[in-house]
Design a protein around this motif. Structure first.
Motif, PDB file in Angstrom:
ATOM      1  N   PRO A 199       1.024  -1.251   0.009  1.00  0.00           N
ATOM      2  CA  PRO A 199      -0.134   0.116  -0.083  1.00  0.00           C
ATOM      3  C   PRO A 199       0.786   1.192  -0.205  1.00  0.00           C
ATOM      4  N   ALA A 200       2.185   1.298   0.806  1.00  0.00           N
ATOM      5  CA  ALA A 200       2.915   2.409   0.524  1.00  0.00           C
ATOM      6  C   ALA A 200       4.417   1.959   1.051  1.00  0.00           C
ATOM      7  N   ALA A 201       5.440   2.744   0.839  1.00  0.00           N
ATOM      8  CA  ALA A 201       6.674   2.283   1.623  1.00  0.00           C
ATOM      9  C   ALA A 201       6.913   3.007   2.896  1.00  0.00           C
ATOM     10  N   TYR A 202       7.614   2.620   3.433  1.00  0.00           N
ATOM     11  CA  TYR A 202       8.130   3.132   4.906  1.00  0.00           C
ATOM     12  C   TYR A 202       7.813   4.324   5.246  1.00  0.00           C
ATOM     13  N   HIS A 203       8.668   5.196   4.344  1.00  0.00           N
ATOM     14  CA  HIS A 203       8.636   6.590   4.616  1.00  0.00           C
ATOM     15  C   HIS A 203       7.372   7.293   4.501  1.00  0.00           C
ATOM     16  N   LEU A 204       6.567   6.942   3.645  1.00  0.00           N
ATOM     17  CA  LEU A 204       5.296   7.712   3.294  1.00  0.00           C
ATOM     18  C   LEU A 204       4.410   7.271   4.616  1.00  0.00           C
ATOM     19  N   ALA A 205       4.108   5.883   4.747  1.00  0.00           N
ATOM     20  CA  ALA A 205       3.425   5.321   5.750  1.00  0.00           C
ATOM     21  C   ALA A 205       3.667   5.719   7.210  1.00  0.00           C
ATOM     22  N   VAL A 206       4.948   6.078   7.531  1.00  0.00           N
ATOM     23  CA  VAL A 206       5.071   6.212   9.062  1.00  0.00           C
ATOM     24  C   VAL A 206       4.748   7.517   9.018  1.00  0.00           C
ATOM     25  N   VAL A 207       4.874   8.660   8.397  1.00  0.00           N
ATOM     26  CA  VAL A 207       4.403  10.014   8.692  1.00  0.00           C
ATOM     27  C   VAL A 207       2.777  10.100   8.482  1.00  0.00           C
ATOM     28  N   ILE A 208       2.275   9.401   7.612  1.00  0.00           N
ATOM     29  CA  ILE A 208       0.585   9.526   7.529  1.00  0.00           C
ATOM     30  C   ILE A 208       0.085   8.954   8.916  1.00  0.00           C
ATOM     31  N   ASP A 209       0.730   7.913   9.486  1.00  0.00           N
ATOM     32  CA  ASP A 209       0.308   7.268  10.642  1.00  0.00           C
ATOM     33  C   ASP A 209       0.547   7.848  11.918  1.00  0.00           C
ATOM     34  N   ASP A 210       1.909   8.602  11.960  1.00  0.00           N
ATOM     35  CA  ASP A 210       1.960   9.117  13.023  1.00  0.00           C
ATOM     36  C   ASP A 210       1.010  10.421  13.365  1.00  0.00           C
ATOM     37  N   ALA A 211       0.758  11.022  12.331  1.00  0.00           N
ATOM     38  CA  ALA A 211      -0.137  12.256  12.326  1.00  0.00           C
ATOM     39  C   ALA A 211      -1.647  11.724  12.588  1.00  0.00           C
ATOM     40  N   PHE A 212      -1.773  10.620  11.896  1.00  0.00           N
ATOM     41  CA  PHE A 212      -3.196  10.182  12.262  1.00  0.00           C
ATOM     42  C   PHE A 212      -3.592   9.484  13.650  1.00  0.00           C
ATOM     43  N   GLN A 213      -2.491   9.130  14.292  1.00  0.00           N
ATOM     44  CA  GLN A 213      -2.493   8.537  15.670  1.00  0.00           C
ATOM     45  C   GLN A 213      -2.191   9.740  16.879  1.00  0.00           C
ATOM     46  N   GLY A 214      -1.980  10.585  16.330  1.00  0.00           N
ATOM     47  CA  GLY A 214      -1.569  11.905  17.297  1.00  0.00           C
ATOM     48  C   GLY A 214      -0.121  11.574  18.130  1.00  0.00           C
ATOM     49  N   ILE A 215       0.739  10.976  17.137  1.00  0.00           N
ATOM     50  CA  ILE A 215       2.073  11.028  18.063  1.00  0.00           C
ATOM     51  C   ILE A 215       2.793  12.304  18.148  1.00  0.00           C
ATOM     52  N   THR A 216       3.103  12.621  19.537  1.00  0.00           N
ATOM     53  CA  THR A 216       3.853  13.745  19.734  1.00  0.00           C
ATOM     54  C   THR A 216       5.514  13.607  19.956  1.00  0.00           C
ATOM     55  N   LEU A 217       5.701  12.335  20.307  1.00  0.00           N
ATOM     56  CA  LEU A 217       7.173  12.105  20.497  1.00  0.00           C
ATOM     57  C   LEU A 217       7.362  10.587  20.005  1.00  0.00           C
ATOM     58  N   VAL A 218       8.440  10.685  19.056  1.00  0.00           N
ATOM     59  CA  VAL A 218       8.821   9.386  18.284  1.00  0.00           C
ATOM     60  C   VAL A 218      10.313   8.982  18.770  1.00  0.00           C
ATOM     61  N   THR A 219       9.992   7.999  19.595  1.00  0.00           N
ATOM     62  CA  THR A 219      11.469   7.391  19.986  1.00  0.00           C
ATOM     63  C   THR A 219      11.702   6.156  19.422  1.00  0.00           C
ATOM     64  N   ARG A 220      13.189   6.110  18.860  1.00  0.00           N
ATOM     65  CA  ARG A 220      13.403   4.838  18.087  1.00  0.00           C
ATOM     66  C   ARG A 220      15.189   5.182  17.763  1.00  0.00           C
ATOM     67  N   GLY A 221      15.660   4.068  17.248  1.00  0.00           N
ATOM     68  CA  GLY A 221      17.051   3.874  17.028  1.00  0.00           C
ATOM     69  C   GLY A 221      17.791   4.643  16.340  1.00  0.00           C
ATOM     70  N   ASN A 222      18.996   5.202  16.740  1.00  0.00           N
ATOM     71  CA  ASN A 222      19.828   5.829  15.941  1.00  0.00           C
ATOM     72  C   ASN A 222      19.985   5.622  14.363  1.00  0.00           C
ATOM     73  N   ASP A 223      19.703   4.249  13.921  1.00  0.00           N
ATOM     74  CA  ASP A 223      19.968   3.844  12.687  1.00  0.00           C
ATOM     75  C   ASP A 223      18.541   4.456  11.933  1.00  0.00           C
ATOM     76  N   LEU A 224      17.688   5.276  12.600  1.00  0.00           N
ATOM     77  CA  LEU A 224      16.574   5.932  11.683  1.00  0.00           C
ATOM     78  C   LEU A 224      16.843   7.512  11.955  1.00  0.00           C
ATOM     79  N   PHE A 225      17.649   7.816  12.473  1.00  0.00           N
ATOM     80  CA  PHE A 225      18.129   9.154  12.424  1.00  0.00           C
ATOM     81  C   PHE A 225      18.078  10.037  11.175  1.00  0.00           C
ATOM     82  N   ALA A 226      18.767   9.411  10.102  1.00  0.00           N
ATOM     83  CA  ALA A 226      18.808  10.026   8.665  1.00  0.00           C
ATOM     84  C   ALA A 226      17.377   9.923   8.127  1.00  0.00           C
TER      85      ALA A 226
END
Length: 290
Positions: A199-226
């Protein structure tokens, strides 16, 4: 009150790296909400039994989350709408390159290919933009002929369409970055946003779903900093809110490599079967036992 999330893919059993990421997100949400999202974009590898195992492992660790959980396989309409917006802004193009062709072009490049740091000291080559310059007629000819393709973000065109961007890093980042970070739109090059069978690739899906779910703080590994750089660009293009970010250290194996399902890292289920307790897991990860 922050809203955080843990978003695993149901393509295998969770390991210590997942446990650290989940516990970090859960503890960062204290006083707010913790969300579990199932990132099952790849139907060929996702399995319902792995989703059930994720629930069991997180429950064993003492985590609870807001129900119902979100599955990305059910979000196709939202992703299609976002792709339509990006197409209207003329920042998408079809790419007909195979992985082998991309690798060959990078290997044969006269100049050193553009590379970006994707984790602590780990570098990856960036797509060289081979299909970006194809004419509209050539693109239509190949599509009409049934040539397989993906949709890529024209990063340069997209960056020119928005003002200079920043994001707030509340963690340490791969090199101790903290505070307001200037976005480098070309950091990952022209990333894939959609491909056949997903349905979509990672970069697009994650920003759409973070907004939809009202995510205000994304905690994740340094490998995703870029990845945050291109995701911040997508948020600006689509008019989405921008959460704060807190990138954290990675859990490594004895050889200094990030734990992964592919390398068959010890799973939480196997550790539990050996008599390891949730408190033991926290101690192994250097977290306080609560």
């Amino acid at each position: 009150m922050p809203t955080t999330r843990f978003a695993p893919s149901p393509t295998g059993l969770l390991h210590l790296g997942h446990a650290f990421a989940a516990l970090t997100a859960f503890e960062a949400a204290q006083g707010g909400q913790f969300v579990l999202r199932i990132e099952d974009l790849d139907p060929a590898r996702s399995r319902p039994e792995y989703e059930q195992a994720i629930r069991e492992d997180l429950g064993w660790l003492g985590l609870s989350w807001r129900e119902p959980l979100l599955r990305q396989c059910e979000r196709g309409a939202a992703y299609e709408g976002a792709l339509a917006q990006l197409a209207e802004r003329a920042v998408l193009y079809p790419c007909f390159c195979t992985r082998s062709r991309i690798a060959a072009e990078i290997a044969q490049a006269i100049e050193a290919p553009h590379r970006t740091e994707v984790a602590d000291g780990t570098q990856a080559a960036v797509y060289p933009g081979t299909c970006r310059g194809l004419t509209s007629a050539e693109r239509q000819r190949r599509i009409a002929a049934g040539t397989p393709h993906v949709l890529r973000l024209d990063t340069a065109r997209a960056a020119a369409a928005v003002p200079a961007l920043t994001f707030n890093e509340c963690g340490a980042g791969p090199r101790g970055q903290h505070g307001v970070i200037a976005v480098e739109p070309a950091r990952l090059g022209d990333v894939v946003l959609a491909r056949k069978g997903m349905p979509a690739a990672y970069h697009l899906a994650v920003v759409i779903d973070d907004a939809f779910q009202g995510i205000t703080l994304v905690t994740r590994g340094n490998d995703l900093f870029a990845a945050t750089h291109v995701q911040r660009l997508l948020q600006a293009l689509l008019g989405l809110p921008t959460p704060h970010y807190a990138h954290h250290r990675l859990i490594l194996d004895a050889l200094g490599r990030k734990l992964s399902k592919r390398d068959r890292a010890a799973t939480l289920r196997s550790l539990r079967d050996q008599g390891v307790s949730a408190a033991d897991i926290r101690r192994r990860l250097g977290l306080a036992v609560t």
